[in-house]
Design an enzyme around this catalytic site. Sequence first.
Site, PDB file in Angstrom:
ATOM      1  N   ASP A   1       0.935  48.793  25.855  1.00  0.00           N
ATOM      2  CA  ASP A   1       1.796  49.752  25.144  1.00  0.00           C
ATOM      3  C   ASP A   1       1.003  50.967  24.689  1.00  0.00           C
ATOM      4  O   ASP A   1       1.574  51.942  24.220  1.00  0.00           O
ATOM      5  CB  ASP A   1       2.492  49.095  23.942  1.00  0.00           C
ATOM      6  CG  ASP A   1       1.514  48.430  22.998  1.00  0.00           C
ATOM      7  OD1 ASP A   1       0.717  47.595  23.463  1.00  0.00           O
ATOM      8  OD2 ASP A   1       1.525  48.760  21.794  1.00  0.00           O
TER       9      ASP A   1
ATOM     10  N   ASP B   1      -3.002  56.565  20.954  1.00  0.00           N
ATOM     11  CA  ASP B   1      -3.122  55.561  19.900  1.00  0.00           C
ATOM     12  C   ASP B   1      -4.543  55.476  19.359  1.00  0.00           C
ATOM     13  O   ASP B   1      -5.349  54.659  19.800  1.00  0.00           O
ATOM     14  CB  ASP B   1      -2.626  54.185  20.342  1.00  0.00           C
ATOM     15  CG  ASP B   1      -2.138  53.417  19.129  1.00  0.00           C
ATOM     16  OD1 ASP B   1      -2.791  53.522  18.071  1.00  0.00           O
ATOM     17  OD2 ASP B   1      -1.112  52.724  19.211  1.00  0.00           O
TER      18      ASP B   1
HETATM   19  P1  AMP Z   1      -0.116  49.932  17.508  1.00  0.00           P
HETATM   20  O1  AMP Z   1      -0.992  48.809  17.143  1.00  0.00           O
HETATM   21  O2  AMP Z   1      -0.249  51.123  16.615  1.00  0.00           O
HETATM   22  O3  AMP Z   1      -0.186  50.293  18.951  1.00  0.00           O
HETATM   23  O4  AMP Z   1       1.369  49.432  17.247  1.00  0.00           O
HETATM   24  C1  AMP Z   1       1.906  48.322  17.888  1.00  0.00           C
HETATM   25  C2  AMP Z   1       3.367  48.188  17.530  1.00  0.00           C
HETATM   26  O5  AMP Z   1       3.520  47.994  16.120  1.00  0.00           O
HETATM   27  C3  AMP Z   1       4.202  49.409  17.853  1.00  0.00           C
HETATM   28  O6  AMP Z   1       5.484  48.960  18.235  1.00  0.00           O
HETATM   29  C4  AMP Z   1       4.265  50.141  16.535  1.00  0.00           C
HETATM   30  O7  AMP Z   1       5.391  50.980  16.440  1.00  0.00           O
HETATM   31  C5  AMP Z   1       4.348  48.993  15.556  1.00  0.00           C
HETATM   32  N1  AMP Z   1       3.845  49.343  14.222  1.00  0.00           N
HETATM   33  C6  AMP Z   1       2.560  49.575  13.861  1.00  0.00           C
HETATM   34  N2  AMP Z   1       2.474  49.875  12.550  1.00  0.00           N
HETATM   35  C7  AMP Z   1       3.738  49.837  12.068  1.00  0.00           C
HETATM   36  C8  AMP Z   1       4.323  50.061  10.777  1.00  0.00           C
HETATM   37  N3  AMP Z   1       3.578  50.384   9.707  1.00  0.00           N
HETATM   38  N4  AMP Z   1       5.658  49.930  10.669  1.00  0.00           N
HETATM   39  C9  AMP Z   1       6.418  49.602  11.727  1.00  0.00           C
HETATM   40  N5  AMP Z   1       5.939  49.385  12.955  1.00  0.00           N
HETATM   41  C10 AMP Z   1       4.612  49.499  13.136  1.00  0.00           C
HETATM   42 MG    MG Z   2       0.546  51.902  19.934  1.00  0.00          MG
END
Ligand code: AMP
Ligand code: MG
Length: 506
Positions: free
Chosen positions: A264, A274
């Site tokens: 993702d 990211d």
């Molecule tokens: P990431 O680790 O940033 O790539 O995020 C992985 C997933 O977690 C993605 O679907 C993000 O949108 C979701 N996500 C990360 N942090 C948050 C948050 N604080 N609130 C809601 N969704 C989150």
């Molecule tokens: Mg992400």
Amino acid sequence: MANDSGLSLPDGVAFPFDNTYARLPERFYARLAPTPVAVPRLLKLNLALARQLGLDPDVLASPEGVAVLAGNRIPGGSDPIALAYAGHQFGGFSPQLGDGRAILLGELVDRDGVRRDVQLKGSGPTPFSRRGDGRAALGPVLREYIVSEAMFVLGIPTTRSLAAVSTGEPVWRETELPGAVLTRVASSHIRVGTFQFFAARSDLEALRLLADHVIDRHYPQIRTDPAAAAHPYRALFEQVIDRQARLVAQWMLVGFIHGVMNTDNTSIAGETIDYGPCAFMDDYDPATVFSSIDTQGRYAYANQPRIAPWNLARFGETLLPLLDDDSDAALAQANEILATFQSRFAGALLAGLRRKLGLFTEDAGDAVLADDLLKAMAANHADFTLTFRRLGDAAADPVHDAGVRDQFLDSAAFDAWAVRWRARLGHESQDGIARRAAMHAVNPLYIPRNHLVEAVLAAAIERDDYAPFEELMAVLARPFDERPGFAAYAEPPVGDQSGYKTFCGT
Ligand code: AMP
Ligand code: MG
């Protein structure tokens, strides 16, 4: 009253959005507005990027513009959506992730005719938030701003940062932190995980629509090159592989560790996306991992060229039904294309290493020469950035060998290698001054070292002091130009400044 850039005042801020993703079927996203925040305050605006996007920085910095950048106001032309996607995280598949804390305001066609997503990150909960709060903390927002812009000036494909705004609201992580919203700009936010979302639902119609959207948007040459146009999805797989291979090679060449190479977080456009637990290496060690949650070292520096094709294999799986009606034939084709990653990556890496070593020509022994330097650096705790930078000075005059030798615990390890390097340089006609100039143009002096970034974040978070942030941004804006007064920014960490850990996506 509209002006040239398409913004209108005083009756409201409008962007000249031209939204294509929001015209795809409803199952590609959730349509919703950002959640307003208490007290928006503009912390940083990227003036050059604003102009590149055809936006007037003065309007963006006005109270109405800041309200847009905070998610308190929807600009004219926006059709806000949170994108659906899935993804493999640390090898495990989640059929539904999606923008849990981001909302795409819309797409702008920039001054070079390139379509760009403008997205708010930290803009409140969405149907994809799961247990998350939809928010971002100030530290990670500033960190993404710093590192993504540093990557951009290093010439590495990346999402960019248009603005950082504080919300005046706390977010709760292990502790209470100030909240912020980042405005992220990307060629698109389509990921391998976006394809996986539809593949997991056996939604072939959506897969085809998405693939066609991606080809038209990111790889339009597939439509015009007859050979590619005959097999557009094959060509698409090939092009995405090529961009990822080059991207990861560029990471390796600057000592960048992404830290969370989940599918993702693998951009179909080939941009670095990211900036959660990413970091630049100080001492060269291929096993370096910064992320506190990456306990197995899955996303360690040296693993990146292995993880990228793993992610691309997942992408290829989603394309199988589009490649051939016969599933065995489709699989054979996909595997054949995937196998090209290695040579594409190795070619980009070796070309980059030659530039780093100041080699203008190609010799069969160059890969071994480069590898032997890296091995000596690892064994001797040499700083990755400074070793290559100072090698440029040594190319101009061996009197500067001292600066490189200083990087090695046992400087004899460098001396032995330098004899071979100089013998190799002797096969080329360039003089030392020209070679140094070429090397200094690819080996940065200033990178966003972790201890520098942390000091800047501490000043902003603890003292509301943005002067260190501004100074670091000014230094990183010209990473290849040595300037008086900035010597400390080139230095590796000392003592308790090292041993750095990063924390994912918070
Ligand atoms: P990431 O680790 O940033 O790539 O995020 C992985 C997933 O977690 C993605 O679907 C993000 O949108 C979701 N996500 C990360 N942090 C948050 C948050 N604080 N609130 C809601 N969704 C989150
Ligand atoms: Mg992400």
